[in-house]
Each structure stands twice: as structure tokens, then as C-alpha cells.
Enzyme design. Structure first.
Site, PDB file in Angstrom:
ATOM      1  N   ARG A 197      -1.619  -3.010  -6.801  1.00 23.07           N
ATOM      2  CA  ARG A 197      -2.027  -4.072  -5.880  1.00 23.07           C
ATOM      3  C   ARG A 197      -3.126  -4.926  -6.512  1.00 23.07           C
ATOM      4  NH1 ARG A 197      -1.519  -4.896  -0.297  1.00 23.07           N
ATOM      5  NH2 ARG A 197      -3.371  -5.705   0.758  1.00 23.07           N
ATOM      6  N   LYS A 207      -1.624  -2.107   8.032  1.00 21.66           N
ATOM      7  CA  LYS A 207      -2.815  -1.584   8.688  1.00 21.66           C
ATOM      8  C   LYS A 207      -3.007  -2.248  10.050  1.00 21.66           C
ATOM      9  CE  LYS A 207      -6.452  -1.001   6.120  1.00 21.66           C
ATOM     10  NZ  LYS A 207      -7.561  -1.252   5.180  1.00 21.66           N
ATOM     11  N   HIS A 226      -4.290  -9.768   3.700  1.00 26.75           N
ATOM     12  CA  HIS A 226      -5.666  -9.476   4.079  1.00 26.75           C
ATOM     13  C   HIS A 226      -6.003 -10.190   5.382  1.00 26.75           C
ATOM     14  CE1 HIS A 226      -6.870  -8.559  -0.349  1.00 26.75           C
ATOM     15  NE2 HIS A 226      -6.471  -7.477   0.280  1.00 26.75           N
ATOM     16  N   ARG A 257       0.845  -1.184   0.000  1.00 25.98           N
ATOM     17  CA  ARG A 257       0.000   0.000   0.000  1.00 25.98           C
ATOM     18  C   ARG A 257       0.885   1.240   0.000  1.00 25.98           C
ATOM     19  NH1 ARG A 257      -1.959  -3.581   3.949  1.00 25.98           N
ATOM     20  NH2 ARG A 257      -4.020  -4.470   3.494  1.00 25.98           N
ATOM     21  N   HIS A 286      -3.020   1.945  -5.553  1.00 27.88           N
ATOM     22  CA  HIS A 286      -3.697   0.665  -5.326  1.00 27.88           C
ATOM     23  C   HIS A 286      -3.914  -0.105  -6.625  1.00 27.88           C
ATOM     24  CE1 HIS A 286      -4.759  -0.523  -1.313  1.00 27.88           C
ATOM     25  NE2 HIS A 286      -5.786  -1.224  -1.740  1.00 27.88           N
ATOM     26  N   TYR A 290     -11.484 -10.560  -5.965  1.00 23.13           N
ATOM     27  CA  TYR A 290     -10.629 -10.840  -7.118  1.00 23.13           C
ATOM     28  C   TYR A 290     -11.097 -12.054  -7.919  1.00 23.13           C
ATOM     29  CZ  TYR A 290      -7.576  -7.441  -4.967  1.00 23.13           C
ATOM     30  OH  TYR A 290      -7.074  -6.297  -4.426  1.00 23.13           O
TER      31      TYR A 290
END
Length: 324
Positions: free
Chosen positions: A270, A195, A293, A171, A267, A302
Site C-alpha cells: 500500500r 474500515k 483515506h 488492506r 501494508h 506520502y
């Protein structure tokens, strides 16, 4: 640095002491401290929430010199939200509602208001996975990388940033936060602070490592900052935030002539990495592990980009008269 030098000269007056901040600003600072120390939010999230709360406090102040917290009720909160979301995107409305709910909970927990008004903030409807994630092809990714001029220090920096985005799916905020101590050259690992204050280790791929080493040796220059990526222009300090990475990506896409959806930048790589992996036969678990994730729902989107595989399971459209 120049101002500090001038102030050290004889006869130059010291800089004026700033006046005390307003009650609204003091309350906002308390809220930011609460988000950082008690809730553990990342700096990027704090930067997102803070402007919404500043706007809300300005509305509460009206013509007085301090926010009217005593008159705060559910109608005031809902009227403010409905007024601000007119003509705005669903994402803006969602973030505003989240910020308001968080701020009202903070006011109650810290005794500024007698009632928790956070449940009075309406929920903003947003359909999950309603669209296909934007991406560019593997050929376009390589085109963007090859179009980067690596003969300058700025080009070396931008190329290393683009490789981190394209090869490891980082990110923008993770690229900005990368420090020299996070690169473990002997073990071939790179430590990512992601994150929710999560710390992950990713393999330092050969081309990524070579680009980083070349930038650090010849392009970065000397600086007291421990951040890997620095500003090109003086002062030679760390990048200001994820917007700097977004600027690097948009400039690279424009230079390569790659057209992308408006508002999508860092992004995009990504999404493109995940799309490439799933089309090469990678499982959802493998993609989730690489992209780090925490929820399978984040990776499930996806599955929509596996167009050829989806054609094999799609049912044929009924022919004429099939509805009778």
C-alpha cells in the site's frame, strides 16, 4: 467435520457441555458485543482491544473469583497502565490506553461503575508523521510478483492476493473479507468493505481480474464459504484473518530476496503504490481517493517520499560564518 461424523455414530457419547464462563469472561463478552453492535467497530479492531481488556480484568480479579469493580478507581487504572507499558513500544502503549478508555466508558454507560473513569487514562504521546513510510521500489514489487509460483493452487491464490495489494492498495483485512458477490465481472468493478464499515467500488484491473478468474476456476476448489480466498489445507474454509495475508506477503518477499523493515508486511504494498503514484506526478487527492483515506492527514505523509521534488524547495545549508 470429523468429530461431527464420529458423534453421529451409535454408542459415541455427545461432547461435554461447556461450563458457564467466569464473571470476567462474561464481562469481556458484553464489552465485545458493545463494540460490535453499539460502536460498530470492525472485527480486526475488536481482536486488538479484547486481549488488553482480558489482561486488565485478570488484574482486577486478583485472588477473588470476579473482577473487583467496586474498588476500581483512577489510581488502579493508572498503575495498571504504567506497569504494562514498561519496555513496550509507543504503539503498544497507545493501543492499551485506547482500549482502557473505551472499556471504562462502557462500564459507566452500562451502570457497572458509578463514575466515568475514562478521563483518568493518561494520553500516550506519539508524534505523527515522524518518519518516512516504508516502501519498496516498483522493480522490487514486480520481482515479488514474478517470483510467485503459479503452477500450484496455493501459488494462484497468493499471486491474486499480492496483485490486490500491489495494484489496488487493499488492506490485509479487506482481502480476507472479499466475497464472491463483491466481484462484478460485467461492470469491471470490485466492492471493498473497508474500515469503519465503509463500502467502496474500485476498478477491476485487467491483470487483477485475470489472476482472480484463474484462481477461482482452477485453484480455489469447491467450498460452502462465499469468501474468495480459502485455506490451502483442509478444512477448505475462509482465511482466519489478516495474519494469513501477512504470512503470504512475508513468504513472497523472502522468496524474491527483498529485504524489508521488521514488522512490515501487507501494508508495505500500500505504501509502495502511493510512493509510485506520487513520483509519477499524482496529486494527493488522487492518492487519497485510491487508498480511500477519510482524512487528508493520512495521505499527507506520502509527501515525504517525493525526495526529488523536496530537494527543489529545500533551502541551502548556511555556509561558514552564516550564523554570525
Amino acid at each position: 467435520p470429523f468429530l461431527r461424523y464420529v458423534r453421529d455414530e451409535p454408542g459415541v457419547p455427545a461432547h461435554a457441555v461447556q461450563a458457564d464462563c467466569s464473571p470476567a469472561e462474561e464481562l469481556r463478552k458484553r464489552y465485545v458485543k458493545y463494540l460490535r453492535s453499539e460502536r460498530g467497530l470492525a472485527e480486526n479492531s475488536i481482536r486488538v482491544y479484547s486481549p488488553y481488556i482480558s489482561d486488565f480484568l485478570s488484574e482486577l480479579m486478583g485472588r477473588s473469583d470476579r473482577p473487583a469493580l467496586g474498588a476500581l478507581d483512577s489510581s488502579t487504572v493508572q498503575d495498571f497502565l504504567l506497569d504494562r507499558v514498561q519496555g513496550r513500544s509507543s504503539e503498544y502503549s497507545r493501543l492499551l490506553a485506547i482500549a482502557l478508555r473505551s472499556f471504562l466508558r462502557f462500564l459507566f454507560l452500562h451502570g457497572d461503575v458509578p463514575i466515568d473513569l475514562s478521563p483518568s487514562v493518561p494520553m500516550v504521546r506519539k508524534r505523527q508523521q515522524a518518519s518516512v513510510p516504508p516502501f519498496i521500489s516498483a522493480e522490487e514489487v514486480e520481482c515479488v510478483l514474478s517470483a510467485t509460483d503459479r503452477s500450484t493452487s496455493g501459488g494462484l491464490r497468493d499471486y491474486a492476493i499480492l496483485l490486490l495489494l500491489a495494484r489496488l492498495g487493499l488492506r490485509a483485512g479487506e482481502v480476507v473479507a472479499l466475497e464472491l458477490a463483491n466481484i462484478h465481472w460485467r461492470t469491471g468493478e470490485i466492492v471493498i468493505h473497508g474500515k469503519s464499515r465503509m463500502v467502496d467500488r474500485l476498478p477491476l484491473l485487467v491483470d487483477v481480474g485475470e489472476a482472480l478468474a484463474l484462481y477461482l476456476r482452477t485453484g480455489r476448489g469447491q467450498s460452502a464459504s462465499r469468501r474468495v480466498f480459502l485455506r490451502i489445507c483442509a478444512p477448505r474454509t475462509a482465511l482466519a484473518g489478516h495474519a494469513a495475508v501477512t504470512h503470504v506477503v512475508r513468504k513472497a518477499l523472502t522468496r524474491a530476496g527483498v529485504r524489508t523493515p521488521r514488522g512490515i508486511a501487507a501494508h508495505l504494498f500500500r505504501h509502495s503504490l502511493a510512493t509510485k503514484m506520487i513520483r509519477k506526478g499524482a496529486t494527493m487527492a488522487e492518492i487519497s481517493q485510491l487508498l480511500r483515506h477519510r482524512s487528508p492527514t493520512s495521505t499527507a505523509i506520502y509527501a515525504k517520499v517525493a525526495f526529488e521534488s523536496l530537494r527543489g524547495v529545500a533551502r541551502a545549508w548556511p555556509g561558514a560564518g552564516a550564523g554570525q
